[in-house]
Design an enzyme around this catalytic site. Structure first.
Site, PDB file in Angstrom:
ATOM      1  N   TYR A 120       8.382  -3.304  13.519  1.00 46.70           N
ATOM      2  CA  TYR A 120       8.822  -2.840  12.149  1.00 46.70           C
ATOM      3  C   TYR A 120       9.024  -1.214  12.387  1.00 46.70           C
ATOM      4  O   TYR A 120       9.105  -0.938  11.651  1.00 46.70           O
ATOM      5  CB  TYR A 120       7.460  -2.715  10.964  1.00 46.70           C
ATOM      6  CG  TYR A 120       6.698  -4.342  10.311  1.00 46.70           C
ATOM      7  CD1 TYR A 120       7.488  -5.439  11.056  1.00 46.70           C
ATOM      8  CD2 TYR A 120       5.889  -4.888   9.578  1.00 46.70           C
ATOM      9  CE1 TYR A 120       7.037  -7.000  10.456  1.00 46.70           C
ATOM     10  CE2 TYR A 120       5.936  -5.877   9.130  1.00 46.70           C
ATOM     11  CZ  TYR A 120       6.977  -6.858   9.539  1.00 46.70           C
ATOM     12  OH  TYR A 120       6.819  -8.272   9.266  1.00 46.70           O
ATOM     13  N   ASP A 227      -1.382 -13.426   5.764  1.00 45.56           N
ATOM     14  CA  ASP A 227      -0.432 -14.130   5.073  1.00 45.56           C
ATOM     15  C   ASP A 227      -1.216 -15.852   5.403  1.00 45.56           C
ATOM     16  O   ASP A 227      -1.186 -15.951   4.324  1.00 45.56           O
ATOM     17  CB  ASP A 227       0.990 -14.368   4.997  1.00 45.56           C
ATOM     18  CG  ASP A 227       1.744 -13.337   3.796  1.00 45.56           C
ATOM     19  OD1 ASP A 227       1.013 -12.289   4.033  1.00 45.56           O
ATOM     20  OD2 ASP A 227       2.612 -14.098   3.704  1.00 45.56           O
TER      21      ASP A 227
END
Ligand code: GGG
Length: 326
Positions: A120, A227
């Protein structure tokens, strides 16, 4: 003392769940000044810029920030906002609440996700129409900073230790450096740290989440594995998060903009309200943080509930019930 809170709803259901969390904070006997600012897909469409400079500066100077969700422009919004507060760790608790029909009701995990680098870091290139590359960045300093935080976290919360989730058997240099640095810090600090390959973690946590407690992981792994844990506890509507830096912090639900239900007024505000409880804890309002958490928990058990949890209540109904209970 007044706390200045930057409120950045973003897009989609961020515009519904952020006001819900503000309503809960407003119900408390604490002096807040809420300053709202724009970011995300809609503002980009209007102005060409997903993150206006004044929004970035507000997050960089406010005592804390409450953020909703970012959609297509996530990389241009949430990543710079996290760096506005110099956030080096993303804390993502994944807890199964009583009364919720969870796949694994025994789940009680906390992910401590590296928040500045990995894949990222934005080091992506499109070399030709058919070839794209991404550079994965790992530094000893960021890994150390996360590891020191993880040791403090384990000590402060009286936990037994943490697990490092990595893939150093394949990404030998980047995850090798990450794993070795985190393990070294834990060893120096006398904190128990074991390790697991992140793909094996994904299977093992589904089969028996009680094998794990605090999980320290690189950036993308933390995003994906938390998640997955949301699936174990009853859905993304239940996972809060805190992006913590040395002097500031930004709080947001783990879920995104949920375009399928955005605008319908039925988004589950629990994740954002629990994120607001984490904000209260961060600002030192421990009793109020506990009261908000308890009000959310009672509401999850007794209702009303939004459709994602099998109910038919609106965001507003759930928010009002939590405000009344607070
Ligand atoms: N509030 C969560 C959100 O906006 N999620 C969008 C997303 O893609 N986030 C990536 C990340 O958490 O790093």
């Amino acid at each position: 003392m007044t706390h200045e809170i930057a409120v950045i709803p973003g897009d989609g259901i961020g515009r519904e769940v952020t006001p819900a969390a503000v309503a809960v904070l407003e119900a408390l006997d604490i002096d807040f000044e809420f300053v709202e600012a724009d970011a995300g897909d809609a503002v980009k469409e209007e102005t060409g810029e997903a993150l206006p400079q004044e929004t970035y500066e507000l997050a960089a100077s406010a005592d804390a920030t409450l953020f909703g969700a970012a959609g297509e422009t996530a990389a241009d919004v949430i990543l710079p906002l996290r760096s506005a507060v110099d956030s080096f760790v993303n804390i993502r608790p994944a807890t199964a609440y009583p009364g919720i029909d969870a796949v694994r009701p025994e789940t009680d995990l906390v992910f401590l996700r590296e928040n500045t680098e990995g894949v990222y870091a934005g080091l992506e290139d499109r070399l030709t129409e058919d070839v794209a590359t991404l550079t994965r960045l790992t530094t000893r300093s960021a890994s150390r900073r996360l590891a020191e935080f993880a040791c403090d976290y384990v000590e402060d919360s009286d936990r037994d230790g943490f697990t490092i989730a990595h893939k150093a058997n394949v990404m030998r240099e980047t995850d090798g450096l990450f794993r070795d640095t985190v393990a070294e810090v834990a060893d120096d600090r006398g904190v128990k740290a074991d390790e697991v390959l992140m793909d094996a973690f994904a299977t093992r946590v589904c089969l028996d989440p009680t094998q794990f407690d605090v999980v320290v992981c690189p950036n993308l792994a933390g995003d994906v594995l938390s998640d997955l844990a949301a699936g174990l506890v009853g859905g993304l509507g239940l996972l809060p998060s805190a992006n913590v830096g040395p002097d500031r912090a930004l709080f947001e639900p783990v879920h995104g903009t949920a375009p399928d239900i955005a605008g319908e007024g039925v988004a589950n505000p629990a994740a954002t309200i629990i994120s607001a409880a984490m904000l209260l804890e961060y600002l030192g309002h421990h009793d109020e943080a506990a009261a908000v958490t308890e009000a959310v928990e009672t509401t999850l058990v007794e209702g009303p509930r939004t459709p994602d949890l099998g109910g038919d209540a609106s965001t507003e109904d759930v928010t009002n019930a939590i405000v009344d209970r607070v």
